[in-house]
Design a protein around this motif. Sequence first.
Motif, short mmCIF file in Angstrom:
data_model
loop_
_atom_site.label_atom_id
_atom_site.label_comp_id
_atom_site.label_asym_id
_atom_site.label_seq_id
_atom_site.Cartn_x
_atom_site.Cartn_y
_atom_site.Cartn_z
N UNK A 124 -5.68 12.91 -7.06
CA UNK A 124 -5.14 13.60 -8.24
C UNK A 124 -5.85 14.93 -8.44
N UNK A 125 -7.16 14.93 -8.30
CA UNK A 125 -7.95 16.16 -8.46
C UNK A 125 -7.48 17.23 -7.47
N UNK A 126 -7.21 16.84 -6.24
CA UNK A 126 -6.75 17.79 -5.24
C UNK A 126 -5.44 18.46 -5.65
N UNK A 127 -4.59 17.71 -6.34
CA UNK A 127 -3.26 18.22 -6.64
C UNK A 127 -3.26 19.33 -7.68
N UNK A 160 0.85 -1.19 0.00
CA UNK A 160 0.00 0.00 0.00
C UNK A 160 0.88 1.25 0.00
N UNK A 161 0.25 2.38 -0.32
CA UNK A 161 0.90 3.68 -0.19
C UNK A 161 -0.03 4.59 0.60
N UNK A 162 0.55 5.59 1.25
CA UNK A 162 -0.23 6.58 1.98
C UNK A 162 0.06 7.94 1.37
N UNK A 163 -0.98 8.61 0.92
CA UNK A 163 -0.85 9.93 0.31
C UNK A 163 -1.74 10.90 1.08
N UNK A 164 -1.13 11.89 1.66
CA UNK A 164 -1.83 12.89 2.47
C UNK A 164 -2.77 12.23 3.49
N UNK A 199 5.17 16.59 -10.53
CA UNK A 199 3.77 16.36 -10.17
C UNK A 199 3.65 15.91 -8.72
N UNK A 200 2.43 15.96 -8.21
CA UNK A 200 2.16 15.47 -6.87
C UNK A 200 2.22 13.94 -6.82
N UNK A 201 2.28 13.36 -5.63
CA UNK A 201 2.45 11.91 -5.51
C UNK A 201 1.31 11.10 -6.12
N UNK A 202 0.07 11.56 -5.98
CA UNK A 202 -1.05 10.82 -6.57
C UNK A 202 -1.00 10.89 -8.09
#
Length: 302
Positions: free
Chosen positions: A84-87, A30-34, A115-118
């Motif tokens: 992604x939308x948030x970024x 898994x990954x954790x983004x924000x 780019x952002x992580x997502x």
Amino acid sequence: MLRTSSPELVTPPESAPAEPSRAQPHDPDFVVIRGRRLGLRELFDPGAFTAARQGEWRQAMAAAKPFPHLVLDRLFNPELLRLVHEEFDLYGQRQWRVVHSPQETTHRSLPQAALGPASELYFGLVNSRWFVQLLSAVSGVDDLITDPGLYGGGLHETRKGGHFGIHRDFDRHPCSGLDNEMVFITYLNENWNPLWGGALELWDGQAKRCVSAVEPVFGRSVLLRHGAASFHGHPAPLDVPDGRSRRSVASYYYSYSLARRAREHRNTSVFLFSERHARLKQAAKRATPPAVWDALRRLVGG
């Protein structure tokens, strides 16, 4: 001429789930983004790897009018798309390329942008080996090549009053010279109202009329085959409420028209101390068109 072949079933990568949206809390992948956790096994719809689904998509794309295209829903984990939308809101004004002309008013992320992580995770998926193989299986185009710099792609946003006139995309990458084969777009607009406009219109270039329109709703992806007749856009000014815009992410895929010939010229090792007749054979092969060479081999039985 671009080589095409009968597409084969693309199998899922090792990280793909057996069933959609079933990542377990204890899953170590898994990954954790924000602060939000995304299981790697639930990033992409595993149903895409079934023979029935791929066959259905292949037929739909080949039969689509006015040019080959495919509209797909819910391929990606919605939480990933929300991130992604948030970024889009994390970029400062200087990080956008603003296109303003009579034909187009849009905002686009700069090529090679950080780019952002997502967003990086999304583009990592759609430019991965298994995803590109899936595109080849569906479109029938072999040897697709990705563009890590996302020329023409990346983050796209149309704000209130913006538009993108009916157009055909560029034929070649400006740096590599590779042939543009297709673009893959995913829309990020939750609770989209069709009355706002912004539908992707697909036009018949000869009749100069819209044949089909694709609403840019959240989680919808569109694969557009590039060609002389691939006219599309959203030409009417966008009429969205304050604080809303039309957002999408896009990635282009390319081919090298001389790839097959180039491979045949250098498909084996070249030995420094080789026999004279072997060197002459290799030289003759390099100078002979592949179809002629194959015919000669069959004639002499070797």
